[in-house]
Design a protein around this motif. Structure first.
Motif, PDB file in Angstrom:
ATOM      1  N   GLU A 163       0.813  -1.225   0.000  1.00 30.03           N
ATOM      2  CA  GLU A 163       0.000   0.000   0.000  1.00 30.03           C
ATOM      3  C   GLU A 163       0.840   1.266   0.000  1.00 30.03           C
ATOM      4  O   GLU A 163       0.319   2.366  -0.200  1.00 30.03           O
ATOM      5  N   GLY A 164       2.137   1.127   0.199  1.00 30.15           N
ATOM      6  CA  GLY A 164       3.041   2.264   0.132  1.00 30.15           C
ATOM      7  C   GLY A 164       3.117   3.066   1.411  1.00 30.15           C
ATOM      8  O   GLY A 164       2.458   2.762   2.409  1.00 30.15           O
ATOM      9  N   HIS A 165       3.923   4.110   1.367  1.00 31.87           N
ATOM     10  CA  HIS A 165       4.133   4.996   2.515  1.00 31.87           C
ATOM     11  C   HIS A 165       3.578   6.396   2.263  1.00 31.87           C
ATOM     12  O   HIS A 165       3.726   7.272   3.105  1.00 31.87           O
ATOM     13  N   GLY A 166       2.968   6.612   1.113  1.00 33.97           N
ATOM     14  CA  GLY A 166       2.450   7.936   0.779  1.00 33.97           C
ATOM     15  C   GLY A 166       0.968   8.053   1.050  1.00 33.97           C
ATOM     16  O   GLY A 166       0.431   7.466   2.003  1.00 33.97           O
ATOM     17  N   ASN A 167       0.306   8.781   0.175  1.00 31.55           N
ATOM     18  CA  ASN A 167      -1.131   9.040   0.360  1.00 31.55           C
ATOM     19  C   ASN A 167      -2.009   8.079  -0.435  1.00 31.55           C
ATOM     20  O   ASN A 167      -3.213   8.290  -0.550  1.00 31.55           O
ATOM     21  N   GLY A 168      -1.413   7.043  -0.983  1.00 31.27           N
ATOM     22  CA  GLY A 168      -2.187   6.062  -1.733  1.00 31.27           C
ATOM     23  C   GLY A 168      -2.467   6.459  -3.166  1.00 31.27           C
ATOM     24  O   GLY A 168      -3.207   5.750  -3.874  1.00 31.27           O
ATOM     25  N   GLU A 169      -1.878   7.564  -3.625  1.00 32.25           N
ATOM     26  CA  GLU A 169      -2.088   8.015  -4.996  1.00 32.25           C
ATOM     27  C   GLU A 169      -1.536   6.977  -5.967  1.00 32.25           C
ATOM     28  O   GLU A 169      -0.439   6.453  -5.796  1.00 32.25           O
ATOM     29  N   LYS A 170      -2.310   6.699  -7.005  1.00 31.38           N
ATOM     30  CA  LYS A 170      -1.889   5.721  -8.013  1.00 31.38           C
ATOM     31  C   LYS A 170      -1.156   6.446  -9.143  1.00 31.38           C
ATOM     32  O   LYS A 170      -1.672   7.421  -9.688  1.00 31.38           O
ATOM     33  N   VAL A 171       0.027   5.938  -9.464  1.00 30.47           N
ATOM     34  CA  VAL A 171       0.922   6.638 -10.382  1.00 30.47           C
ATOM     35  C   VAL A 171       1.299   5.725 -11.542  1.00 30.47           C
ATOM     36  O   VAL A 171       1.717   4.578 -11.333  1.00 30.47           O
ATOM     37  N   PHE A 172       1.157   6.239 -12.745  1.00 31.12           N
ATOM     38  CA  PHE A 172       1.588   5.563 -13.969  1.00 31.12           C
ATOM     39  C   PHE A 172       2.932   6.142 -14.357  1.00 31.12           C
ATOM     40  O   PHE A 172       3.062   7.356 -14.585  1.00 31.12           O
ATOM     41  N   ILE A 173       3.973   5.296 -14.430  1.00 28.60           N
ATOM     42  CA  ILE A 173       5.326   5.746 -14.753  1.00 28.60           C
ATOM     43  C   ILE A 173       5.668   5.307 -16.166  1.00 28.60           C
ATOM     44  O   ILE A 173       5.639   4.108 -16.466  1.00 28.60           O
ATOM     45  N   GLY A 174       5.954   6.242 -17.038  1.00 29.57           N
ATOM     46  CA  GLY A 174       6.273   5.934 -18.426  1.00 29.57           C
ATOM     47  C   GLY A 174       7.628   6.485 -18.833  1.00 29.57           C
ATOM     48  O   GLY A 174       8.088   7.504 -18.307  1.00 29.57           O
ATOM     49  N   ALA A 175       8.263   5.795 -19.787  1.00 30.46           N
ATOM     50  CA  ALA A 175       9.565   6.254 -20.289  1.00 30.46           C
ATOM     51  C   ALA A 175       9.840   5.588 -21.631  1.00 30.46           C
ATOM     52  O   ALA A 175       9.273   4.545 -21.957  1.00 30.46           O
ATOM     53  N   MET A 176      10.698   6.206 -22.405  1.00 27.72           N
ATOM     54  CA  MET A 176      11.127   5.654 -23.687  1.00 27.72           C
ATOM     55  C   MET A 176      12.646   5.734 -23.765  1.00 27.72           C
ATOM     56  O   MET A 176      13.257   6.705 -23.290  1.00 27.72           O
ATOM     57  N   PHE A 177      13.262   4.708 -24.371  1.00 27.43           N
ATOM     58  CA  PHE A 177      14.715   4.630 -24.365  1.00 27.43           C
ATOM     59  C   PHE A 177      15.239   4.237 -25.743  1.00 27.43           C
ATOM     60  O   PHE A 177      14.596   3.506 -26.497  1.00 27.43           O
ATOM     61  N   TYR A 178      16.447   4.727 -26.012  1.00 25.66           N
ATOM     62  CA  TYR A 178      17.161   4.375 -27.239  1.00 25.66           C
ATOM     63  C   TYR A 178      18.656   4.541 -26.977  1.00 25.66           C
ATOM     64  O   TYR A 178      19.130   5.644 -26.683  1.00 25.66           O
ATOM     65  N   ASN A 179      19.393   3.448 -27.029  1.00 27.11           N
ATOM     66  CA  ASN A 179      20.843   3.477 -26.792  1.00 27.11           C
ATOM     67  C   ASN A 179      21.189   4.226 -25.509  1.00 27.11           C
ATOM     68  O   ASN A 179      21.989   5.172 -25.511  1.00 27.11           O
ATOM     69  N   ASN A 180      20.615   3.773 -24.422  1.00 23.23           N
ATOM     70  CA  ASN A 180      20.792   4.465 -23.146  1.00 23.23           C
ATOM     71  C   ASN A 180      21.417   3.576 -22.076  1.00 23.23           C
ATOM     72  O   ASN A 180      21.059   3.663 -20.907  1.00 23.23           O
ATOM     73  N   GLU A 181      22.355   2.721 -22.448  1.00 26.70           N
ATOM     74  CA  GLU A 181      22.934   1.813 -21.469  1.00 26.70           C
ATOM     75  C   GLU A 181      23.661   2.550 -20.347  1.00 26.70           C
ATOM     76  O   GLU A 181      23.858   2.003 -19.255  1.00 26.70           O
ATOM     77  N   HIS A 182      24.039   3.808 -20.580  1.00 20.92           N
ATOM     78  CA  HIS A 182      24.748   4.571 -19.555  1.00 20.92           C
ATOM     79  C   HIS A 182      23.804   5.101 -18.479  1.00 20.92           C
ATOM     80  O   HIS A 182      24.237   5.361 -17.352  1.00 20.92           O
ATOM     81  N   VAL A 183      22.523   5.241 -18.796  1.00 22.43           N
ATOM     82  CA  VAL A 183      21.594   5.842 -17.845  1.00 22.43           C
ATOM     83  C   VAL A 183      20.564   4.852 -17.307  1.00 22.43           C
ATOM     84  O   VAL A 183      20.049   5.032 -16.201  1.00 22.43           O
ATOM     85  N   VAL A 184      20.246   3.800 -18.062  1.00 19.83           N
ATOM     86  CA  VAL A 184      19.173   2.880 -17.672  1.00 19.83           C
ATOM     87  C   VAL A 184      19.390   2.246 -16.296  1.00 19.83           C
ATOM     88  O   VAL A 184      18.456   2.218 -15.480  1.00 19.83           O
ATOM     89  N   PRO A 185      20.586   1.710 -15.959  1.00 18.28           N
ATOM     90  CA  PRO A 185      20.747   1.106 -14.625  1.00 18.28           C
ATOM     91  C   PRO A 185      20.451   2.085 -13.496  1.00 18.28           C
ATOM     92  O   PRO A 185      19.770   1.728 -12.521  1.00 18.28           O
ATOM     93  N   TYR A 186      20.962   3.304 -13.616  1.00 13.57           N
ATOM     94  CA  TYR A 186      20.739   4.313 -12.581  1.00 13.57           C
ATOM     95  C   TYR A 186      19.260   4.664 -12.494  1.00 13.57           C
ATOM     96  O   TYR A 186      18.678   4.727 -11.400  1.00 13.57           O
ATOM     97  N   TRP A 187      18.641   4.882 -13.649  1.00 15.62           N
ATOM     98  CA  TRP A 187      17.224   5.244 -13.702  1.00 15.62           C
ATOM     99  C   TRP A 187      16.365   4.141 -13.088  1.00 15.62           C
ATOM    100  O   TRP A 187      15.462   4.416 -12.290  1.00 15.62           O
TER     101      TRP A 187
END
Length: 507
Positions: A163-187
């Protein structure tokens, strides 16, 4: 024995040249190494307005002085220890009392010895103080306001719950990637932390990767496995070829149409099912989990859309998308806005009202993208538009009494060629939210700092946000130099105004 003698003779000679020769030489050497490292990182010919010389010198000194203090502390103590060891090693034979041959009074010699010893203690105290100050500055590099949600994230990571630690707000997380091996692990790591705070039952993650020729797909597959283990709903599309990538990705209509289609692909699970209160849509940027939470909690949730600020070589990166609250172009330099309300807000580290933005990452209400039957009642106005759409808009001709609540869903799109300014799909999205749905509460949060490049992320997120450097920027510089200059792409004389603000012509 000869080696020991040579070693001692070398240090003694340096010591006797001048009491300031060695400290000066060491400081110059350390400062020069810091400068060379910065030069190798940033490169020759850095743009002076974004890298003011006095600001960079301040940073160099903040690094060099404590380092110099530490080195000199080791040098001073080490020299004394070596000298004592040398004297003990070379003292041989019986003890003989020396005959006084020096005509200098004993009291003067005692004073000189006392002064030398007192100076030694003073030097050690000064060098130690500089080193301790350096440790203090290093430990206080994060402003409290920048990490105000960090303890909440850390607590959630230690004890995650569905149920989380926040206010219960439901969040949709979206992203698009192309040749991003340098950032994907951190993200991915930071998104996992955020999910543990929001609650695994309250999140859906959707990513689309296409046409990559590096490790990005494999890294995203591992991310999908982690989400599965956490029982987080997700759709991770890799090697997607349903949308044809144009031969050239230069900034032109084909590129914008492609990016708009991919963004719509990311939102497909949301559009088909609804059920979420917020959307976080991220570009391929470096960002912290507490920074994403900061974005979500902009103005305590009282906004239609909130944006981060993407910073790069010349300062604010996405000048093509960002417009101030009057629809005008902005500067790439702090405090970015040329109108007073936005400028004052940024200087106070508060969300600035804007006409449009995107700048690396956004949070927005999803209702405009949803079919009418999936929208949350009361979020969109039931009154007709207060201002009719311009003839250039692709939805022009809709019934005059059509309310935002009954308006068909929007999507990412490209400009209408010959009718609208050539604009980014990221610009047209908040523009359509305003014009079609009268969602006018759009803000840029200056605390939400992101970057596409790690070295610039470190510089803007931590170095320039350090309390000492920040004080310098706000008080000594105070937006000096070229901060009132617009970044214009193309010919400045061709800037013109339309219903969506000032155009920024491309070459």
């Amino acid at each position: 024995m000869r080696i020991s003698w040579a070693f001692w003779a070398f240090f003694s000679t340096l010591r006797q040249v001048s009491p300031y020769a060695i400290p000066t030489f060491i400081f110059i050497f350390i400062y020069n190494q810091v400068y060379l490292y910065w030069l190798a990182t940033v490169g020759m010919g850095s743009w002076t307005p974004a890298w003011p010389s006095n600001r960079t010198r301040l940073v160099f000194l903040m690094v060099s002085i404590p380092t110099w203090g530490f080195v000199m502390l080791i040098w001073t103590i080490g020299y004394t220890v070596l000298r004592t060891a040398w004297v003990r090693r070379t003292s041989r034979g019986e003890y003989y009392e020396a005959i006084e041959l020096d005509s200098e009074p004993r009291s003067s010699r005692n004073f000189r010895r006392g002064y030398v010893q007192y100076r030694w203690h003073l030097e050690v105290l000064v060098y130690l103080s500089l080193f301790i100050c350096g440790l203090f500055m290093l430990s206080t590099y994060e402003l409290p306001g920048d990490v105000r949600f960090k303890p909440d994230i850390q607590a959630a990571v230690k004890s995650p719950r569905p149920e989380g630690h926040g206010n219960g707000e439901k969040v949709f997380i979206g992203a698009m990637f192309y040749n991003n091996e340098h950032v994907v692990p951190y993200w991915c790591d930071e998104v996992i932390k955020l999910i543990k705070y929001l609650g695994t039952d309250n999140v859906f993650v959707s990513t689309v990767e296409s046409n990559s020729n590096d490790k990005t797909p494999a890294l995203l597959e591992k991310f999908g496995s982690r989400l599965t283990a956490l029982k987080v709903q997700h759709r991770i599309l890799n090697h997607d070829t349903s949308i044809t990538r144009p031969e050239s990705m230069d900034t032109a209509p084909p590129r914008i149409r492609f990016l708009a289609a991919v963004r719509n692909k990311v939102l497909e699970p949301l559009v088909e099912n609804g059920g979420y209160d917020r959307v976080i849509f991220s570009n391929d940027v470096f960002i912290e989990s507490e920074t994403m939470l900061e974005l979500l909690k902009t103005r305590d949730g009282d906004y239609d859309m909130a944006c981060g600020i993407d910073l790069s070589y010349w300062g604010m990166y996405d000048a093509w998308v960002l417009r101030d609250r009057l629809g005008r172009l902005v500067s790439s330099l702090w405090p970015y806005f040329l109108e007073d309300a936005g400028m004052q807000a940024v200087m106070k580290d508060e969300p600035a009202p804007v006409f449009t933005c995107w700048n690396g990452i956004v949070s927005f209400r999803p209702d405009p993208f949803l079919p009418v039957n999936l929208r949350t009642p009361g979020r969109l106005s039931t009154a007709p538009l207060s201002k009719p759409l311009p003839p250039s808009h692709p939805s022009f001709g809709q019934p005059a009494d059509l309310s935002p609540a009954q308006t068909p869903p929007m999507s990412f799109r490209a400009s209408v060629e010959g009718e609208e300014c050539f604009s980014s799909e990221s610009f047209l999205m908040p523009y359509d939210m305003r014009r079609r749905f009268e969602m006018n509460d759009i803000y840029l949060n200056p605390r939400v700092i992101v970057s596409y490049d790690w070295k610039f992320y470190v510089w803007y997120k931590w170095v320039l946000r350090h309390w000492m450097v920040k004080w310098w920027i706000e008080n000594a510089e105070n937006g000096s130099m070229m901060h009132l200059a617009k970044m214009v792409v193309g010919e400045a004389k061709n800037i013109w105004a339309w219903d969506g603000g000032e155009c920024q012509p491309w070459w």
